[in-house]
Design a protein around this motif. Structure first.
Motif, PDB file in Angstrom:
ATOM      1  N   THR A 208      23.995  20.982  52.901  1.00  0.00           N
ATOM      2  CA  THR A 208      23.741  20.152  51.460  1.00  0.00           C
ATOM      3  C   THR A 208      24.896  19.117  51.250  1.00  0.00           C
ATOM      4  O   THR A 208      26.240  19.358  51.647  1.00  0.00           O
TER       5      THR A 208
ATOM      6  N   GLU B 298      21.519  22.472  44.211  1.00  0.00           N
ATOM      7  CA  GLU B 298      21.521  23.981  44.555  1.00  0.00           C
ATOM      8  C   GLU B 298      22.914  24.568  44.597  1.00  0.00           C
ATOM      9  O   GLU B 298      22.994  25.988  44.665  1.00  0.00           O
TER      10      GLU B 298
ATOM     11  N   SER C 299      24.346  27.535  42.215  1.00  0.00           N
ATOM     12  CA  SER C 299      24.116  28.856  42.153  1.00  0.00           C
ATOM     13  C   SER C 299      25.220  29.585  42.498  1.00  0.00           C
ATOM     14  O   SER C 299      25.149  30.880  42.108  1.00  0.00           O
TER      15      SER C 299
ATOM     16  N   ASN D 146      15.543  29.636  42.065  1.00  0.00           N
ATOM     17  CA  ASN D 146      16.913  29.317  41.636  1.00  0.00           C
ATOM     18  C   ASN D 146      17.105  27.809  42.257  1.00  0.00           C
ATOM     19  O   ASN D 146      17.457  26.879  41.308  1.00  0.00           O
ATOM     20  N   ILE D 147      16.999  27.399  43.042  1.00  0.00           N
ATOM     21  CA  ILE D 147      16.862  25.902  43.850  1.00  0.00           C
ATOM     22  C   ILE D 147      16.184  25.092  42.876  1.00  0.00           C
ATOM     23  O   ILE D 147      16.571  23.965  42.419  1.00  0.00           O
TER      24      ILE D 147
ATOM     25  N   LYS E  48      17.639  22.225  40.367  1.00  0.00           N
ATOM     26  CA  LYS E  48      17.428  20.797  40.826  1.00  0.00           C
ATOM     27  C   LYS E  48      16.731  20.157  39.638  1.00  0.00           C
ATOM     28  O   LYS E  48      16.950  18.706  39.120  1.00  0.00           O
TER      29      LYS E  48
END
Length: 183
Positions: A119, A125, A128, A161-162, A166
């Motif tokens: 990433t 993301e 998290s 969650n991602i 986003k």
């Protein structure tokens, strides 16, 4: 506990409420917080060796206190650099093993600059696992397994969650994380 350590604990509790629970990043956290089964431990450790000693004490505390479900070992004075922190995780896992806690406890990692492999630094993301301070989160494996067994789609949690993070966007999440450290 010093006033500074009390503030750090307060900021971390605020982060758990505003980010972890409010954004539902961990659907199991709210229940444990409400039950008073979360331990917040701020260490003044300023070297990796002292942090390992503090971690060992937390492992022993959890082994001796079954009413505590989970412990956040917050270490604001050591491992500020994420790469150093990430390398330290191997030592932390080794300590779990030497304490006979493999299979009983696991470590989840949180850091203000957390970055998943593959990433970009500012990808949403990453939030998290971003926290106000570096910390090691000790969880009881039996509690994790029990919670997952009662969740309708535990494998969908990371993807959900991602997508949610986003949608919120990195700038919003950066402001939200920063708000946790304001007094």
């Amino acid at each position: 506990m010093t006033a500074s350590e009390q503030a750090i604990r307060h900021h971390t509790e605020r982060w758990v409420q505003r980010v972890v629970i409010a954004l539902n990043l961990c659907p199991f956290a709210g229940r444990e917080v409400e039950a008073g089964r979360v331990r917040y431990c701020v260490t003044s450790s300023d070297t990796e060796l002292l942090l390992l000693q503090a971690l060992e004490a937390e492992i022993q505390h959890l082994q001796a206190c079954p009413d505590v479900a989970t412990s956040l070992l917050i270490h604001p004075r050591v491992l500020q650099d994420f790469d150093d922190y990430n390398q330290f995780l191997d030592l932390a896992e080794g300590l779990l093993d030497s304490c006979g806690a493999i299979g009983e406890l696991q470590i989840a990692s949180f850091h203000p600059d957390y970055r998943f492999a593959g990433t970009a630094r500012d990808d949403a993301e990453n939030y998290s696992n971003r926290s106000p301070y570096p910390m090691l989160h000790l969880l009881r494996e039996a509690d994790v397994e029990k919670a997952i067994a009662h969740h309708p789609e535990p494998d969908a949690i990371p993807g959900r969650n991602i997508a949610h993070l986003k949608r919120l966007g990195s700038e919003h999440l950066l402001r939200l994380l920063a708000s946790c450290r304001r007094d």
